[in-house]
Design an enzyme around this catalytic site. Sequence first.
Site, short mmCIF file in Angstrom:
data_model
loop_
_atom_site.label_atom_id
_atom_site.label_comp_id
_atom_site.label_asym_id
_atom_site.label_seq_id
_atom_site.Cartn_x
_atom_site.Cartn_y
_atom_site.Cartn_z
N SER A 151 66.06 48.29 66.85
CA SER A 151 65.60 48.88 65.59
C SER A 151 66.75 49.68 65.00
O SER A 151 67.69 50.06 65.70
CB SER A 151 64.41 49.81 65.86
OG SER A 151 64.12 50.62 64.74
N TYR A 164 60.15 57.04 69.99
CA TYR A 164 60.44 55.63 69.70
C TYR A 164 61.95 55.38 69.60
O TYR A 164 62.46 54.39 70.13
CB TYR A 164 59.76 55.23 68.40
CG TYR A 164 60.08 53.85 67.91
CD1 TYR A 164 59.56 52.72 68.53
CD2 TYR A 164 60.90 53.66 66.79
CE1 TYR A 164 59.85 51.45 68.07
CE2 TYR A 164 61.19 52.39 66.31
CZ TYR A 164 60.67 51.29 66.96
OH TYR A 164 60.96 50.02 66.50
#
Length: 257
Positions: A151, A164
């Site tokens: 990501s 995250y």
Amino acid sequence: MNTQAIPAGLGRMKGKAVLITGASNGIGYATALLFAAEGARLIINDIAAERLEALREIIAAAGNDVQSVVGDVSKDADARAMVAASVSAFGRIDVLVANAGIIPEFDLLTATAADFDHVMAVDGRGMFLTCKYAAEAMLQSGGGAIVCLSSISGEAGQSGQAVYGPAKFVASGITKHLAVELATRGVRVNAVAPGTIATAALAKLSDEYVAGVTSRHPIGRVGRPVEVANAILFLASDEASFITGVVLPVDGGYLAQ
């Protein structure tokens, strides 16, 4: 629920045995449809049994060999079973798309140790386990390609991603280290680093967070799951035969700033 049909493809995955984790929605769903269009024989995985079966039926109706395996990538036995299903059905595994993950929104002060452990179990441990067992099988059959889902949060710091983000740094790190470890043994390991993508997971995040992060994408919009799937397909294909250890941004220019 997604109800897309399978588009026409060019046969870039024809005959290849492919395992896609987290396939029932979002990027995983789009990737499964794209790989099916390109002729892959598929093992699709998720914890959402009903959605996974619906996807299996769509792919099977198009004439592809496909099996679904419900399981949790963070559990050793489940990760083993996913890879074993490919070897049992197709005699090998040629491609792993390690996509399964969760995207909670926590800042440092609201996150608990339990929150951290849960995200790391799925996004970190789960990726490690699926890569481990897929690579083990690939080495027995002459090689293969692994594509991990990282990501922009695994490449640069972001507010509100205190749990995250570090988990996705794990994904980027696994990619680079395994690429070096396996390079001479016929296994390529790459990753994509999506920016903000229009998925069900995005819809669960706060409007304030989504608006803020979207505005920081120079291209001026969020991405579509198929745009990430196209990058995954390239990295998994023979067209990327001299590429390993890359974390490819698919982010509308976010990381270029």
